[in-house]
Design a protein around this motif. Structure first.
Motif, mmCIF file in Angstrom:
data_model
loop_
_atom_site.group_PDB
_atom_site.id
_atom_site.type_symbol
_atom_site.label_atom_id
_atom_site.label_comp_id
_atom_site.label_asym_id
_atom_site.label_seq_id
_atom_site.Cartn_x
_atom_site.Cartn_y
_atom_site.Cartn_z
ATOM 1 N N GLU A 70 49.670 60.609 38.442
ATOM 2 C CA GLU A 70 49.146 60.630 39.813
ATOM 3 C C GLU A 70 50.039 59.796 40.741
ATOM 4 O O GLU A 70 50.380 60.224 41.850
ATOM 5 N N LEU A 71 50.441 58.625 40.273
ATOM 6 C CA LEU A 71 51.327 57.774 41.075
ATOM 7 C C LEU A 71 52.691 58.421 41.286
ATOM 8 O O LEU A 71 53.268 58.320 42.376
ATOM 9 N N THR A 82 49.267 58.915 51.913
ATOM 10 C CA THR A 82 49.160 57.662 52.660
ATOM 11 C C THR A 82 49.149 56.472 51.694
ATOM 12 O O THR A 82 48.871 56.619 50.501
ATOM 13 N N CYS A 83 49.412 55.310 52.251
ATOM 14 C CA CYS A 83 49.300 54.071 51.481
ATOM 15 C C CYS A 83 47.876 53.902 50.966
ATOM 16 O O CYS A 83 47.651 53.358 49.886
ATOM 17 N N GLU A 84 46.907 54.365 51.762
ATOM 18 C CA GLU A 84 45.507 54.276 51.361
ATOM 19 C C GLU A 84 45.270 55.006 50.040
ATOM 20 O O GLU A 84 44.550 54.520 49.170
ATOM 21 N N GLU A 85 45.893 56.173 49.869
ATOM 22 C CA GLU A 85 45.741 56.929 48.625
ATOM 23 C C GLU A 85 46.301 56.143 47.440
ATOM 24 O O GLU A 85 45.688 56.104 46.367
ATOM 25 N N THR A 90 45.051 52.025 42.674
ATOM 26 C CA THR A 90 45.024 50.662 42.131
ATOM 27 C C THR A 90 43.616 50.078 42.191
ATOM 28 O O THR A 90 43.211 49.356 41.286
ATOM 29 N N ALA A 91 42.847 50.405 43.220
ATOM 30 C CA ALA A 91 41.475 49.902 43.331
ATOM 31 C C ALA A 91 40.627 50.430 42.171
ATOM 32 O O ALA A 91 39.825 49.682 41.594
ATOM 33 N N ARG A 92 40.797 51.698 41.832
ATOM 34 C CA ARG A 92 40.074 52.273 40.687
ATOM 35 C C ARG A 92 40.436 51.527 39.405
ATOM 36 O O ARG A 92 39.574 51.228 38.579
ATOM 37 N N LYS A 93 41.714 51.227 39.260
ATOM 38 C CA LYS A 93 42.172 50.536 38.058
ATOM 39 C C LYS A 93 41.587 49.126 37.995
ATOM 40 O O LYS A 93 41.164 48.674 36.931
ATOM 41 N N VAL A 94 41.551 48.434 39.117
ATOM 42 C CA VAL A 94 40.979 47.082 39.152
ATOM 43 C C VAL A 94 39.499 47.132 38.775
ATOM 44 O O VAL A 94 39.019 46.308 37.987
ATOM 45 N N ARG A 95 38.758 48.103 39.322
ATOM 46 C CA ARG A 95 37.333 48.238 38.982
ATOM 47 C C ARG A 95 37.158 48.496 37.482
ATOM 48 O O ARG A 95 36.297 47.895 36.831
ATOM 49 N N GLU A 96 37.978 49.370 36.950
ATOM 50 C CA GLU A 96 37.919 49.686 35.521
ATOM 51 C C GLU A 96 38.193 48.432 34.680
ATOM 52 O O GLU A 96 37.490 48.161 33.709
ATOM 53 N N LEU A 97 39.188 47.667 35.065
ATOM 54 C CA LEU A 97 39.516 46.436 34.335
ATOM 55 C C LEU A 97 38.396 45.406 34.467
ATOM 56 O O LEU A 97 38.064 44.718 33.490
#
Length: 140
Positions: A70-71, A82-85, A90-97
């Motif tokens: 995806e990246l 966009t940078c937001e995407e 990364t936000a999803r990954k942080v939540r998962e961690l």
């Protein structure tokens, strides 16, 4: 001016990956040989080298191959995204961690409780509080 191309062994050496790992990434579609040499060797470009270095760095910070894919799509077509995407990935990954860390903390506390309850003496394990607790605990 001739473009620099690398055989798979050279690419592996330059990235610090194994040849098998490069082949695995190639099979997963994360990197692709751009052409073949006269002798039939797969040849990779400088872009492929950069892509493998990106993959290696992304794996080092915990991204899965699906997330890396995806990246890579975002990286390959930055004007379409966009940078937001990127930040959302990364936000999803942080939540998962964070969820995994919370789960590991629960496990750690349970193990500490079991460990503390045990006398740890030379007696037979027949009446060991850890084994008894594990026999009677509900699996979560």
């Amino acid at each position: 001016m001739k473009t620099k191309h690398y055989k798979i062994g050279q690419l592996a050496s330059l990235t610090g990956l194994t040849v098998d790992t490069v082949r695995f990434y190639e099979n997963k579609g994360l990197v692709q040989a751009s052409q073949r040499s006269d002798a039939g060797y797969r040849l990779f470009s400088a872009d492929d080298l950069a892509r493998l270095q990106f993959i290696k760095r992304a794996k080092a910070v915990g991204f899965t191959l699906d997330e890396i894919s995806e990246l890579l799509e975002l990286r390959l077509h930055p004007d379409d995204h966009t940078c937001e995407e990127v930040k959302q990935v990364t936000a999803r990954k942080v939540r998962e961690l964070d969820e995994k860390i919370a789960e590991l903390e629960k496990i750690r506390m349970s193990l500490k409780t079991l460990h503390t309850a045990c006398c740890g003496g030379p007696e037979s394990a027949e009446h060991c509080s850890i084994l008894q607790a594990l026999d009677s605990m509900e699996a979560s």
